[in-house]
Design a protein around this motif. Structure first.
Motif, PDB file in Angstrom:
ATOM      1  N   ASN A   1       0.823  -1.209   0.000  1.00 35.81           N
ATOM      2  CA  ASN A   1       0.000   0.000   0.000  1.00 35.81           C
ATOM      3  C   ASN A   1       0.859   1.262   0.000  1.00 35.81           C
ATOM      4  N   LYS A   2       1.921   1.244   0.796  1.00 30.72           N
ATOM      5  CA  LYS A   2       2.816   2.400   0.822  1.00 30.72           C
ATOM      6  C   LYS A   2       3.417   2.643  -0.558  1.00 30.72           C
ATOM      7  N   ALA A   3       3.928   1.582  -1.145  1.00 28.99           N
ATOM      8  CA  ALA A   3       4.584   1.718  -2.446  1.00 28.99           C
ATOM      9  C   ALA A   3       3.615   2.204  -3.511  1.00 28.99           C
ATOM     10  N   MET A   4       2.428   1.600  -3.540  1.00 35.71           N
ATOM     11  CA  MET A   4       1.489   1.943  -4.600  1.00 35.71           C
ATOM     12  C   MET A   4       0.867   3.319  -4.413  1.00 35.71           C
ATOM     13  N   THR A   5       0.842   3.818  -3.189  1.00 32.27           N
ATOM     14  CA  THR A   5       0.404   5.204  -2.993  1.00 32.27           C
ATOM     15  C   THR A   5       1.298   6.138  -3.788  1.00 32.27           C
ATOM     16  N   ASN A   6       2.606   5.908  -3.710  1.00 36.47           N
ATOM     17  CA  ASN A   6       3.546   6.716  -4.491  1.00 36.47           C
ATOM     18  C   ASN A   6       3.427   6.438  -5.987  1.00 36.47           C
ATOM     19  N   VAL A   7       3.252   5.178  -6.341  1.00 36.07           N
ATOM     20  CA  VAL A   7       3.154   4.823  -7.759  1.00 36.07           C
ATOM     21  C   VAL A   7       1.960   5.513  -8.410  1.00 36.07           C
ATOM     22  N   HIS A   8       0.860   5.627  -7.664  1.00 34.61           N
ATOM     23  CA  HIS A   8      -0.326   6.304  -8.192  1.00 34.61           C
ATOM     24  C   HIS A   8      -0.184   7.828  -8.183  1.00 34.61           C
ATOM     25  N   GLY A   9       0.936   8.321  -7.675  1.00 36.14           N
ATOM     26  CA  GLY A   9       1.186   9.761  -7.726  1.00 36.14           C
ATOM     27  C   GLY A   9       0.917  10.504  -6.434  1.00 36.14           C
ATOM     28  N   GLY A  10       0.559   9.776  -5.382  1.00 38.91           N
ATOM     29  CA  GLY A  10       0.279  10.418  -4.105  1.00 38.91           C
ATOM     30  C   GLY A  10       1.538  10.682  -3.305  1.00 38.91           C
ATOM     31  N   ASP A  11       1.460  11.621  -2.415  1.00 42.20           N
ATOM     32  CA  ASP A  11       2.554  11.916  -1.483  1.00 42.20           C
ATOM     33  C   ASP A  11       2.258  11.143  -0.205  1.00 42.20           C
TER      34      ASP A  11
END
Length: 386
Positions: free
Chosen positions: A162-172
């Motif tokens: 979840n942490k990784a994909m938050t960034n992958v989707h463009g979130g901070d």
């Protein structure tokens, strides 16, 4: 965004006071309680054929605050027959409503689709919320689809995917040491920019997305004797019951199915309140391996107590070993990628199996894809020497 014709008001869940039908309003009522969208259900012309033809959350826009919204084809998830589990529990049928098939692998996509839609309607540039993990990824994904900047504050215990994909989707993504309350505090103290909240219940439309699970079940011809759902913040349980209530108002179900909310033994504030008849109080020293369910002071806790009680259901506790064992058993016999939170619902069904007749039909809501907590599930097997 155009509002749906049937959307009439926001209602204080504590006092019943009705407020303006403003889906961009945020925060609790003056009484300090969540607010809840209200509809003119009589203005909605649904029948069973309509429910059967619906394929996604936004097909049900008649009973959502907006006519359309920020969507990635969330909803329309499969109802998977689980005959091996039904045999084990001694009931006629058991189905898994597999919410892991949503765009980011979580039931929360249904809610974040609406929450981000409200942000767009409000003209927001930045959205933010605290998350146990899944909603952080989901919020980032829908914010990205709407070209909004987003922040997700997550506890250090949140699963790495979840942490990784938050960034992958463009979130901070910002990590707060500790547990979910620490992430909430970090959001409130560290984010200085003006932001539109995606937080459960602070955003008044997010929980509306989960009503559509009930609509889909009935559309598939499944009005079960009971539905088992992990409780977490309370939003999914509350929304699900609201959906069945609206179907009852429309004359599309004869009775509300029993809704059973499940919590881990190590973090069970809603279960404690349900059993004691008191209001939900914060849980001291929460301790469960299921991070999505380690919510010691759920905003929707009291709403869940009232909602499940109205269906003849209840809130039950299951220990971590039973949760992980049930998730693994479901995955191994149904081919469904069951996550640890979904395992709590399956474990609750197992715990209450003796309460149902042999001709009963049960539904277990798997709220997340197992790949999100694969390391936890694999560790459970390793502990058994597998």
């Amino acid at each position: 965004m155009d509002q749906s014709d049937a959307f009439r008001a926001l209602r204080c869940t504590a006092t019943g006071e009705e407020l303006a039908a403003d889906p961009t309003r945020t925060g609790p009522s003056e009484a300090g309680a969540p607010v809840d969208p209200v509809y003119d259900v009589d203005a909605v012309d649904w029948d069973h054929a309509f429910l059967a033809d619906a394929r996604s959350v936004w097909d049900f826009a008649d009973l959502l605050p907006f006519e359309s919204g920020v969507s990635a084809a969330e909803g329309g998830t499969p109802l998977v027959d689980a005959p091996a589990l039904a045999d084990e529990l001694g009931v006629d049928s058991l189905f898994v409503k597999d919410e892991g098939r949503n765009p980011t692998g979580t039931v929360l996509d249904r809610g974040l689709s609406l929450a981000v839609t409200a942000a767009v309607d409000a003209g927001a540039d930045l959205v933010a919320h605290a998350s146990a993990g899944n909603s952080g990824q989901s919020g980032a994904a829908y914010a990205g689809r709407a070209s909004l900047r987003s922040y997700a504050f997550v506890p250090s215990r949140a699963p790495f995917p979840n942490k990784a994909m938050t960034n992958v989707h463009g979130g901070d993504m910002r990590v707060a040491g500790g547990r979910y309350p620490d992430a909430v505090e970090a959001l409130q103290t560290q984010l200085k920019s003006d932001w539109f909240t995606l937080q459960e219940f602070d955003n008044p439309v997010r929980h509306e997305g989960y009503k559509t699970i009930a609509y889909e079940l009935v559309g598939e011809g499944c009005v079960p004797d009971a539905v088992f759902v992990p409780a977490s913040t309370g939003e999914v349980v509350y929304g699900l019951v609201k959906g069945f209530r609206e179907l009852d108002e429309l004359g599309l179900v004869d009775d509300l199915p029993r809704v059973v909310a499940a919590q881990p033994t190590g973090c069970a504030p809603i279960a404690a309140a349900f059993d004691s008849g008191r209001e939900v109080e914060a849980w001291n020293q929460p301790d469960t391996i299921v991070g999505e369910l380690e919510i010691p002071d759920p905003t929707g806790g009291d709403l869940v107590v009232d909602a499940v009680d109205a269906t003849g259901g209840r809130v039950v506790t299951v220990d971590d070993d039973a949760i992980l064992g049930s998730a693994v058993a479901a995955a191994q016999t149904t081919a469904v990628d069951v996550g640890s939170a979904g395992g709590a619902a399956a474990a609750a069904a197992d715990a209450l199996a003796d309460e149902f007749d042999e001709d009963a039909t049960l539904v277990v809501v798997n709220t997340e894809a197992g790949v999100k907590t694969a390391d936890i599930l694999r560790s459970h097997l390793m502990g058994q020497g597998i």
